[in-house]
Design an enzyme around this catalytic site. Structure first.
Site, short mmCIF file in Angstrom:
data_model
loop_
_atom_site.label_atom_id
_atom_site.label_comp_id
_atom_site.label_asym_id
_atom_site.label_seq_id
_atom_site.Cartn_x
_atom_site.Cartn_y
_atom_site.Cartn_z
N ARG A 289 0.85 -1.19 0.00
CA ARG A 289 0.00 0.00 0.00
C ARG A 289 0.89 1.25 0.00
NH1 ARG A 289 -2.88 3.00 4.93
NH2 ARG A 289 -3.85 4.64 3.70
N HIS B 29 -3.11 11.06 0.84
CA HIS B 29 -2.58 10.82 2.18
C HIS B 29 -2.02 12.13 2.71
CE1 HIS B 29 -1.04 7.43 4.94
NE2 HIS B 29 -0.82 8.57 5.59
N GLU C 163 -7.48 8.42 6.62
CA GLU C 163 -7.78 9.04 7.92
C GLU C 163 -8.30 10.47 7.82
OE1 GLU C 163 -4.11 8.64 10.04
OE2 GLU C 163 -4.62 6.64 10.74
N ASN D 86 -7.31 1.83 10.12
CA ASN D 86 -6.05 2.13 10.78
C ASN D 86 -6.29 2.12 12.28
OD1 ASN D 86 -5.09 2.50 8.22
ND2 ASN D 86 -4.54 4.66 8.47
N TYR E 118 -4.29 1.51 16.30
CA TYR E 118 -3.01 1.39 16.98
C TYR E 118 -3.11 1.11 18.48
CZ TYR E 118 -0.52 3.03 12.85
OH TYR E 118 0.02 3.12 11.59
N GLU F 19 -3.39 -0.10 8.42
CA GLU F 19 -2.22 0.31 9.22
C GLU F 19 -2.35 -0.28 10.61
OE1 GLU F 19 -1.22 4.45 9.47
OE2 GLU F 19 -1.64 4.81 7.34
#
Length: 1457
Positions: free
Chosen positions: A107, A153, A199, A335, A337, A403
């Site tokens: 990606r 992005h 995002e 995404n 985390y 991600e």
């Protein structure tokens, strides 16, 4: 950031999801070895500005991050992305890094300004930039790596920022759209995975509110404007790809969102739960809900907008915006985390602003491992919960984790043995595996962030997320693999953690260290006692964090905060004074399909449909009780015959008074006795014959009206709903055509047993999904069938022409299903034609291949059915010429004609045996079934072409591209008609909602069958069943798999929907039903016509009894049609009503004589058996009412009064009066009856229970009945050397445990007690209506978040078995036909004057929403629309697919009542 700013706003209670946390699962922290599904995508990711460098090389334009990073103080240490990893020059080296790891996907993002320097096509295309991306893509593909491309992005062209102010302006949408279209056109031949935005929440909030990211704007309203603009830009790009590029390129377009998982610090504190919900709506729902939900913002965002609008202009999403945005993503990129625990506390209102602020406090568990980023903690279990949440709240989309990663510091010496990152990947990847295997989440990809260390936005190069170390002090930017790169490579090579693999053993060795042995309870306990920091710990983006300005401190100042990745955050909220008491308007929603009392519990499928009453499960067709003539019609008949006999006796007495002699008297007596006896016999014969004597009235469907001459457009059709795919004509003895298929065994699985052949729709086949997606009821249909290892689309198109119904063509498109356990299947498709007692067919064989079938029938004339050859290798052909004694034995005949054949000397295939007729020893037998078999691996496309010889003017054959053009034309026409009819797109439904609704309508009209045959019927005067006359029936079936035949009371509900779609079809179906009426005025309630229909029904359920009624629901669609046609009623409509009226009148009179009760103006369903199968039924069934086991009086008697039947007759009376008025017939008696039956005072006298304040049945009743097992003697003890005999099990019988039955109101609150309300008989001003509405909303009675249950939870028979083996059916389940009547009634009462108008409107809105949501969610979850739905979790129950009255959900969606 917007998240923290919004959380600081005092939000009112919102109606978002409230999560069901459940008890702590001790296995949560266990390692789960296993492999991911075949085809699972392992990827790594980067972004253009973070790795490329070359910021001004070869004509590249300036981006907002070029400008921002060059501004002093914006990025740590003054770092920039001018060179970054220098991937602009070192991309080939990067590809080799990926290849060495075994990566198959990568990606990366395009730099907008590298392609369009000023962001516009008008400003010129930079060919050097285009060439760079072409080289990168080609290099990837050459090395076996699939590109996944992000269009944006975060690096907006600075020229567009300067010109428009960036994403706050909608003017930028068109420029992005042009850029996206150029990328699709330029790279789309090789790129099949596109991500429109990365995002958006992060760059809108941090770029336009906190200003910590480019372009550095600080304005809360701007962040919301940015979000709206971006949603529209995303949607336009998706639509462009969908309409222009998808067909040619075959790719997917999605969006990547930064999503979190949030839990309340104290899940038992409602304020914490509500705060969690508010925050999750903002973080997850801001972009996810408009795209994957209903097209609109979540309520927390709406509330924020309304608060901001007090001081500034913030645009909302318009209706057009919602329609544009909804459903515009083929997958959801995630995404994710980290996790934090967040507490939300109300504080004082700030005087300078109209907004109220909340301070937000965050904590983390001390034992949670922390990365270099001060916001990044390893909490892997939250990822699994997030994934499950996505499945349950956003329609179970395809999920690509785009991600996920861990940061180290920029230290010397560098961290190369990065155990922390390996632990992070171990635990997070294993949670993904659990989400797939345990929770069934549709995760397709996992992407590690990042391939290499890179520019981490405002953190510059101080934090490192890479699998490869990059030396940023060396001008050559050398890359060095870290230990984590080797680990990730091993995971990819093994597709996870298979048992026994080296990587799995390594993980098992490290697991304890990585997890640290910390449990959920310990984490939460530590978090509750940990030091709490004020909202100074802002949650940052994926690739780094930096200070941010936030409003929200209690002193009115703004705090400097650090960025954080939006991973999982646990939110807590201390209750305010108001919240402690609860908000009466609060709406709480659980995860789809869950109930707070039953979450996580297994619920038995109580209503699984079976065919035999002795087997477990409720049947739709129970054996009726033994015939007993206690009805008015039967009694009248008996009295009539007795009176006739007495009259003969009187004549004899008068004869004795004559002056004739004794002998003359004797002769006269004998003569008259003989005459009387003869008359009596004839009279009895007449009574016996009445049950199968047609009504002496003109047929509504005129002779020949369904044939090819009078009705060519509807002559051919998919009128065999019992088979997966087949067609026939509306002829007395039609040619039938169809398809069967079987999956051949692979070489690895040698078998002797023949593969299973699929033909008729069977629940036992276990297909994951099948059904029509588009069907116009006349000319065209598209069906999807998903088998266990492949899927196919069956399409047909008709073309009118000639004298015999024209031509048609089928197209079958088959594709393999992706699964780790399934290889590409070899499938045999078997296409057949068969005659049904009339006509002839002949095979046309060339080179041992059946190329066509020719034939001739009375109504088809001559025809040819061709099988074009498949243009590919490794295809085998077989055929069968045979004979089948009945249509229901077609599959058996084909199986009988199948042989094991050796293929390529190595493999066994099952193929048809050729011409069995030539080999037959039976004299004069003629072939009546011909089958063409084609065997090949999927994917494949097959066509079958039917051509009528009388169609001589065709210019082209309906094959190939001509067929494609016709299919496309009809698809467009279907969509246009659907929208014109129901207007769902205008109402803002998502594309997925529309697909669901279209499938419901299509399966209803695609489930219309044409049957012909003789019913088996019986009257009290017949010792044995007799045959009805042979008759046709054009009817919509309730369920293709379980009920492929006609049902009288279902049909009325079916036609409410069909009449909206195609009034001509509906009129014809209603006419066919009325033509089934016998001379008494009775219509058999279940039509089992023809051998195929009868083969589905056990013999004991076939016979229909003429004393037994069924609800006269045909009056519902007739009433609806009269309203719809009132404005432009044609002469044809008047003539139809005139033809119908004599039959409707006779039917109405039959009800008003045969179903009367003993009390004046009361009614009673016949057919209840007092003995109830020798007292084995807890409550004797009332099958005739349609509500089979709904509780009635416990002891059937002639004095019963049934409120539902009385209401049906009120409806019928009103419709009859209306028809009489329209056609000029006398209607006074109907008007008078209608007035009587709708008189609320009379209704209340007969059916209002003063003690329970509800409408009720009346009869001999007690609630003290239970099923109790009979006691049986134990067997004698065994003699020496003998085995002990088994203990016999006694049967269950009904016994009375308490009060004896007396005449009283039954007082069972449920569907029956609602009938005066359902059929809108209760006066709008009556307090009884207020009581009904109040009870309707009571969760302990009928209300659930999935719809109205059939029986109150408080009723003694709620969900009780009626016999030992007979589960509840109408005793708690949610039925859509009754809910439709309830919604319709609420709509009525909300629109007429009365004190309960607003109350009805509120309930209407909520009930409608609940029904739509649950049926849609269940369709997406299970693949089907169901017979009924659980009141516990909303799951589908009973038979499936059930697209009869459950399809009324479309009328509820469209608000067409």
């Amino acid at each position: 950031m917007l998240f923290f700013w919004v959380l600081s706003v005092v939000l009112s209670t919102v109606s978002g999801g409230v999560y069901d946390y459940g008890a702590y699962d001790p296995s949560r922290d266990d390692f789960r070895p296993g492999t991911f599904p075949d085809g699972f995508i392992w990827s790594t990711a980067t972004a253009s500005y973070q790795i490329e460098g070359g910021w001004d090389a070869d004509g590249k334009g300036e981006s907002i991050w070029d400008r921002f990073s060059h501004t002093p103080g914006k990025v740590d240490r003054g770092d920039t992305g001018d060179v970054a990893c220098d991937s602009y020059n070192k991309y080939r080296e990067d590809v080799q890094l990926m290849k060495a790891m075994g990566l198959k996907y990568y990606r990366f993002s395009l730099s907008w300004t590298r392609i369009l320097p000023d962001g516009t096509v008008e400003g010129g295309i930079n060919q050097d930039g285009v060439d760079y991306y072409n080289r990168l893509i080609d290099e990837l593909i050459a090395n076996g790596i699939t590109p996944m491309v992000t269009l944006y992005h975060w690096d907006l062209p600075q020229a567009l920022q300067d010109r428009y102010g960036g994403w706050v302006s909608e003017d930028i949408v068109e420029h992005y759209h042009t850029y996206a279209a150029y990328a699709f056109q330029t790279f789309g031949d090789r790129v099949k995975f596109w991500i429109t935005f990365n995002e958006p929440m992060i760059f809108c909030s941090m770029g336009y509110e906190s200003g910590t990211h480019a372009p550095g704007i600080q304005d809360p309203a701007s962040s919301l404007r940015c979000g709206r603009t971006l949603l529209k830009a995303h949607a336009m790009a998706w639509h462009t790809y969908n309409t222009t590029f998808r067909r040619l390129q075959g790719g997917k377009v999605g969006i990547t969102l930064s999503l979190w998982w949030a839990e309340p610090r104290d899940p038992d504190l409602s304020a914490d739960v509500e705060a969690t919900d508010r925050a999750t709506q903002i973080i997850n729902g801001w972009f996810a809900q408009p795209i994957f939900g209903d097209g609109d913002y979540p309520s927390a965002i709406e509330e924020t907008i309304q608060n901001l609008k007090l001081t500034t202009d913030v645009p909302e999403l318009s209706h057009e915006d919602k329609s544009l945005i909804r459903g515009t993503s083929d997958f959801l990129g995630v995404n994710h985390y980290t996790t934090q625990i967040v507490a939300d506390k109300p504080t004082d209102l700030q005087s300078q602003d109209a907004l109220g602020w909340r301070s937000v406090e965050t904590t983390t568990a001390p034992e949670w491992p922390r990365g270099e980023s001060d916001w990044l903690y390893a909490v892997p279990w939250g990822l699994r919960r997030l994934l499950k949440h996505i499945k349950e709240h956003y329609g179970d989309p395809e999920v690509y984790i785009t991600e996920n990663g861990w940061s180290d510091g920029d230290v010397t010496p560098p961290v190369m043995e990065d155990t922390g990152r390996i632990c992070y990947y171990i635990t997070y990847i294993d949670e993904v595996l659990k989400a797939i295997e345990v929770d069934g989440v549709n995760v397709r990809a996992y992407t590690a962030w990042s391939l290499m260390d890179n520019f981490e936005w405002a953190r510059g190069y101080t934090e490192r997320f890479g699998l490869h170390y990059v030396n940023f002090t060396d001008p050559n930017r050398p890359r060095t693999p870290k230990q984590s790169a080797k680990f990730y490579s091993d995971v990819i090579a093994n597709n996870g953690f298979p048992e026994g693999a080296d990587v799995t053993r390594m993980v098992q060795d490290m697991w304890g260290k990585c997890r640290g042995g910390i449990t959920v309870k310990e984490e939460l306990n530590m978090s509750l006692t940990a030091d709490q920091t004020s909202m100074g710990s802002e949650i940052a983006p994926n690739e780094g964090g930096e200070p941010a300005e936030l409003p929200g401190n209690s002193d009115g100042s703004q705090s400097e905060t650090d960025e954080s990745e939006f991973g999982e955050i646990v939110v807590a909220d201390e209750p305010s004074e108001t919240e402690q008491d609860g908000d009466p308007h609060e709406v709480k929603q659980l995860s789809a399909g869950e109930d707070p009392e039953h979450a996580g519990k297994w619920e038995p499928d109580d209503t699984e449909c079976v065919l035999n009453e002795d087997e477990e499960g409720m049947v739709r067709h129970r054996k009726p009780p033994a015939a007993k003539s206690n009805g008015a019609a039967g009694d009248e008949s008996e009295r009539g015959s007795e009176d006739g006999y007495v009259q003969q006796g009187r004549l004899t007495a008068r004869g004795r008074q004559t002056s004739l002699g004794q002998s003359l008297k004797v002769c006269a007596t004998i003569f008259l006795a003989l005459i009387g006896g003869f008359g009596y016999v004839k009279y009895q014969e007449m009574l016996r014959s009445r049950v199968n004597t047609p009504l002496h009235a003109a047929k509504v469907v005129e002779e020949g009206a369904t044939g090819a001459t009078a009705s060519p457009d509807r002559f051919w059709g998919t009128y065999r709903p019992n088979v997966y795919f087949g067609m026939k004509t509306r002829s007395p003895r039609s040619l039938v055509t169809g398809m069967m298929w079987m999956v051949q065994y692979s070489r690895a699985v040698p078998r002797i047993v023949r593969p299973e052949v699929r033909h008729t729709c069977e629940q036992g086949d276990g297909l994951p999904r099948y059904g029509w997606l588009q069907h116009d009821g006349v000319n065209f249909g598209l069906q999807e069938i998903i088998d266990k290892n492949f899927s196919m689309v069956t399409e047909f198109v008709k073309r009118p022409g000639g004298d015999h119904g024209g031509d048609w063509t089928w197209r079958i498109t088959a594709s393999p299903r992706k699964s780790k356990s399934i290889s590409i299947p070899t499938v045999s498709f078997l296409f057949y034609a068969a005659t049904d007692g009339q006509g002839t067919i002949q095979p046309v064989v060339e080179n041992n291949r059946l190329v066509a079938i020719t034939g001739q029938t009375e109504e088809l004339g001559k025809f040819r059915m061709s099988f074009p050859k498949v243009s590919r290798k490794n295809v085998t052909y077989h055929h069968l010429v045979s004979y089948s004694p009945r249509l229901d034995l077609l599959k058996s005949s084909v199986e009988h004609g199948m042989r094991r054949l050796l293929f390529n000397k190595t493999r066994i295939l099952y193929g048809l045996a050729g011409d069995l007729i030539k080999r037959s020893t039976i004299p004069d037998i003629k072939a009546n079934v011909l089958v063409h078999q084609v065997t090949l691996e999927v994917p494949c496309v097959l066509e079958v072409v039917f051509e009528s010889e009388s169609f001589t003017s065709r210019n082209t054959r309906l094959v190939g591209m001509e067929l494609t053009r016709e299919l496309e034309r009809y698809k467009v026409a279907f969509d246009e008609k659907f929208e014109n009819t129901f207007g769902l797109n205008r109402r803002g439904y998502t594309e997925k909602n529309l697909r669901f609704a279209k499938a419901a309508v299509s399966n209803m009209v695609g489930g219309i069958g044409y049957f012909r045959g003789k019913s088996l019927v019986q009257s009290p005067y017949n010792d044995e069943p007799v045959e009805y006359w042979e008759a046709p029936l054009y009817t919509a079936v309730p369920s293709r798999s379980f009920f492929p035949r006609g049902f009288l009371w279902d049909e009325g509900f079916h036609q409410l929907l069909i009449s909206k779609w195609d009034t001509a079809i509906s009129k014809e179906i209603l006419s066919h039903w009325l033509d089934l009426m016998n001379i008494e005025g009775w219509i058999p309630r279940e039509q089992i016509l023809g051998s195929e229909a009868r083969s589905k029904v056990p013999a004991e359920f076939v016979v229909q009894k003429n004393q037994n009624a069924n609800p006269p629901t045909l009056f519902l669609p007739i009433q609806s049609l009269m309203k719809d046609l009132a404005a432009n009623r044609s002469e044809e409509d008047i003539l139809l009503l005139k033809r119908m009226f004599p039959r409707l009148k006779t039917w109405y009179n039959w009800f008003n004589t045969s179903q009367l009760g003993n009390e004046p103006s009361s009614y009673r369903w016949r057919g209840r058996d007092p003995s109830a199968n020798k007292n084995q039924q807890l409550n004797p069934l009332t099958l005739t009412s349609g509500l089979d086991d709904y509780p009635r009086a416990s002891h059937p008697s002639d004095d019963e009064r049934h409120v539902d039947l009385r209401c049906w007759m009120a409806l019928a009376s009103g419709v009859m009066a209306d028809i009489a008025k329209v056609i000029g017939e006398p209607g006074e008696e109907y008007e008078a009856t209608h007035k009587l039956l709708t008189d609320n005072a009379v209704l209340e006298k007969l059916h209002w229970s003063p003690s329970k304040q509800l409408f009720s049945d009346y009869g001999k009743h007690t609630k003290a009945v239970v099923l109790e097992r009979e006691k049986v003697p134990l067997p004698p003890p065994p003699k020496p050397g003998q085995r002990r005999q088994p203990v016999p099990k006694g049967k269950m019988y009904r016994v009375i445990k308490g009060e004896q039955p007396t005449d009283k109101f039954v007082n069972s609150f449920g569907y029956v007690s609602l009938f005066p309300f359902l059929l809108q008989i209760v006066d709008a001003k009556s307090p009884k209506l207020g009581k009904i509405l109040t009870d309707l909303k009571n969760p302990q009675l009928l209300w659930t978040k999935y719809g109205l249950r059939s029986l109150a939870k408080t009723d003694p028979l709620y969900m009780k078995y009626n016999t030992e083996h007979d589960p509840p059916y109408w005793r708690g389940q949610i039925w859509i036909n009754m809910n439709f009547l309830a919604v319709r009634a609420l709509h009525h009462y909300s629109s007429v004057k009365g004190p309960y108008k607003s109350q009805a409107a509120e309930i209407y809105k909520e009930l409608r929403r609940n029904l739509i949501h649950n049926l849609y969610v269940e369709y997406e979850r299970s693949g089907f629309i169901w017979e009924n739905y659980s009141d516990v979790n909303g799951h589908g129950k009973g038979c499936h697919p059930f697209t009869g009255w459950s399809s009324l959900i479309v009328l509820i969606m469209a608000e067409k009542y």
